[in-house]
Design a protein around this motif. Structure first.
Motif, PDB file in Angstrom:
ATOM      1  N   VAL A 147       0.841  -1.193   0.000  1.00 23.84           N
ATOM      2  CA  VAL A 147       0.000   0.000   0.000  1.00 23.84           C
ATOM      3  C   VAL A 147       0.881   1.249   0.000  1.00 23.84           C
ATOM      4  O   VAL A 147       1.702   1.439   0.901  1.00 23.84           O
ATOM      5  CB  VAL A 147      -0.937   0.021   1.233  1.00 23.84           C
ATOM      6  CG1 VAL A 147      -1.808   1.266   1.217  1.00 23.84           C
ATOM      7  CG2 VAL A 147      -1.788  -1.242   1.273  1.00 23.84           C
ATOM      8  N   ILE A 148       0.699   2.100  -1.006  1.00 29.42           N
ATOM      9  CA  ILE A 148       1.388   3.391  -1.042  1.00 29.42           C
ATOM     10  C   ILE A 148       0.526   4.407  -0.305  1.00 29.42           C
ATOM     11  O   ILE A 148      -0.655   4.545  -0.593  1.00 29.42           O
ATOM     12  CB  ILE A 148       1.621   3.868  -2.491  1.00 29.42           C
ATOM     13  CG1 ILE A 148       2.438   2.839  -3.274  1.00 29.42           C
ATOM     14  CG2 ILE A 148       2.330   5.217  -2.503  1.00 29.42           C
ATOM     15  CD1 ILE A 148       2.498   3.124  -4.775  1.00 29.42           C
ATOM     16  N   VAL A 149       1.134   5.111   0.634  1.00 29.65           N
ATOM     17  CA  VAL A 149       0.419   6.136   1.389  1.00 29.65           C
ATOM     18  C   VAL A 149       1.104   7.478   1.142  1.00 29.65           C
ATOM     19  O   VAL A 149       2.255   7.685   1.515  1.00 29.65           O
ATOM     20  CB  VAL A 149       0.385   5.815   2.900  1.00 29.65           C
ATOM     21  CG1 VAL A 149      -0.376   6.913   3.651  1.00 29.65           C
ATOM     22  CG2 VAL A 149      -0.264   4.453   3.144  1.00 29.65           C
ATOM     23  N   ASP A 150       0.386   8.379   0.507  1.00 29.03           N
ATOM     24  CA  ASP A 150       0.872   9.719   0.202  1.00 29.03           C
ATOM     25  C   ASP A 150       1.016  10.529   1.491  1.00 29.03           C
ATOM     26  O   ASP A 150       0.404  10.217   2.510  1.00 29.03           O
ATOM     27  CB  ASP A 150      -0.136  10.393  -0.736  1.00 29.03           C
ATOM     28  CG  ASP A 150       0.457  11.507  -1.569  1.00 29.03           C
ATOM     29  OD1 ASP A 150       1.608  11.908  -1.308  1.00 29.03           O
ATOM     30  OD2 ASP A 150      -0.235  11.979  -2.488  1.00 29.03           O
ATOM     31  N   VAL A 187       3.883  -0.836   3.667  1.00 25.97           N
ATOM     32  CA  VAL A 187       3.541   0.540   3.314  1.00 25.97           C
ATOM     33  C   VAL A 187       4.740   1.206   2.651  1.00 25.97           C
ATOM     34  O   VAL A 187       5.855   1.163   3.166  1.00 25.97           O
ATOM     35  CB  VAL A 187       3.101   1.350   4.550  1.00 25.97           C
ATOM     36  CG1 VAL A 187       3.053   2.852   4.234  1.00 25.97           C
ATOM     37  CG2 VAL A 187       1.731   0.878   5.035  1.00 25.97           C
ATOM     38  N   VAL A 188       4.492   1.790   1.504  1.00 25.97           N
ATOM     39  CA  VAL A 188       5.496   2.581   0.798  1.00 25.97           C
ATOM     40  C   VAL A 188       5.074   4.040   0.889  1.00 25.97           C
ATOM     41  O   VAL A 188       3.911   4.370   0.632  1.00 25.97           O
ATOM     42  CB  VAL A 188       5.600   2.161  -0.689  1.00 25.97           C
ATOM     43  CG1 VAL A 188       6.642   3.010  -1.419  1.00 25.97           C
ATOM     44  CG2 VAL A 188       5.926   0.678  -0.807  1.00 25.97           C
ATOM     45  N   ILE A 216       8.592   1.064   3.723  1.00 27.64           N
ATOM     46  CA  ILE A 216       9.628   1.452   2.769  1.00 27.64           C
ATOM     47  C   ILE A 216       9.510   2.957   2.571  1.00 27.64           C
ATOM     48  O   ILE A 216       8.465   3.464   2.154  1.00 27.64           O
ATOM     49  CB  ILE A 216       9.464   0.724   1.418  1.00 27.64           C
ATOM     50  CG1 ILE A 216       9.619  -0.787   1.614  1.00 27.64           C
ATOM     51  CG2 ILE A 216      10.471   1.249   0.388  1.00 27.64           C
ATOM     52  CD1 ILE A 216       9.303  -1.601   0.374  1.00 27.64           C
ATOM     53  N   LEU A 217      10.589   3.683   2.887  1.00 29.90           N
ATOM     54  CA  LEU A 217      10.589   5.137   2.797  1.00 29.90           C
ATOM     55  C   LEU A 217      11.356   5.562   1.545  1.00 29.90           C
ATOM     56  O   LEU A 217      12.537   5.267   1.396  1.00 29.90           O
ATOM     57  CB  LEU A 217      11.230   5.746   4.042  1.00 29.90           C
ATOM     58  CG  LEU A 217      11.311   7.273   4.116  1.00 29.90           C
ATOM     59  CD1 LEU A 217       9.927   7.896   4.042  1.00 29.90           C
ATOM     60  CD2 LEU A 217      12.018   7.708   5.401  1.00 29.90           C
TER      61      LEU A 217
END
Length: 257
Positions: free
Chosen positions: A94-97, A117-118, A137-138
């Motif tokens: 899941v990409i979280v802006d 979470v990316v 993942i940052l």
């Protein structure tokens, strides 16, 4: 009619109709289009509206600094964030802006939820440090301090190595015709890149973002699959969004358990 009176009437018309057209305003007030364009230009400079080709749209208040935005419509943000969290399933990437509404999303993630979470938001990453089951993942890059997210070439390169299930996109404006907008050019580029790496893109839209626009276009509504809004959101707006092929979920819809 005084210029100040005409400007106020333009703003009232904009608030009632959701958009204004220069030519129609010219006829309505019996003045030249140049006069109307000057009025719109001055109102835009005051932050009262967003000029677009042929007229203007309501200006989004969601472009204020992060600290100010955090306290804006907080109950609404929590409400749509809670509903958005129900769209996440265990095992997903899941990409979280970055953003104040997506930050609220974190508080509704169950402690036994196992996902990756990316994010390009240091704040989102730190908000998940104590979650026992979520890998983070940052994405690195240049820190854009206004929104506290990374941007630039390094961020774009990192995004290119991801295949995600969901992307929770932050926007400052969502409008059936003007599409998805934000207040910074590089942020718009990052959001487009993230969307291109996700199977489904979701917008959590608190009221100050609906039917408004900002200066930089992320894309039209075809870029997203789902928008989550409060149950009392304008029915005509929801209908217009659905006609663009976007699924609209309201906070009153049955929970996904």
């Amino acid at each position: 009619m005084l210029t100040s009176q005409r400007k106020q009437l333009i703003l009232e018309k904009l608030g009632a109709e959701g958009q204004v057209l220069s030519r129609e305003l010219s006829l309505h007030f019996d003045v030249s289009e140049d006069t109307i364009r000057r009025d719109l230009r001055e109102l835009a400079a005051e932050g009262r509206l967003q000029r677009v080709h042929g007229g203007a749209l309501p200006s989004s208040t969601a472009i204020a600094p992060f600290a100010e935005r955090k306290a804006l419509k907080i109950d609404s943000k929590k409400s749509v964030a809670r509903k958005g969290a129900q769209l996440i399933s265990s095992g997903q990437v899941v990409i979280v802006d970055g953003g104040t509404t997506t930050s609220e999303l974190l508080t509704f993630l169950p402690q036994d939820l196992r996902i990756t979470v990316v994010t390009h938001s240091p704040g989102i990453a730190l908000g998940l440090v104590d979650h026992p089951c979520i890998e983070v993942i940052l994405i690195g890059g240049r820190l854009y301090k206004h929104s506290i997210v990374t941007v630039g070439a390094a961020a774009i390169e990192g995004i290119g190595n991801i295949h995600a299930d969901l992307f929770f996109m932050g926007v400052t404006g969502i409008h059936p015709e003007a599409g998805l907008t934000t207040g910074d050019y590089e942020e718009a580029c990052i959001k487009r890149a993230f969307s291109g790496r996700a199977a489904e893109t979701i917008v959590l839209a608190s009221p100050e973002k609906i039917n408004t626009a900002s200066s930089f276009v992320i894309g039209d509504l075809s870029l997203i699959n789902t928008v989550v809004v409060e149950s009392d959101t304008d029915k005509a707006w929801m209908k217009a969004v659905r006609e663009k092929g976007v699924s609209v979920i309201t906070t009153a819809d049955p929970d996904n358990e």
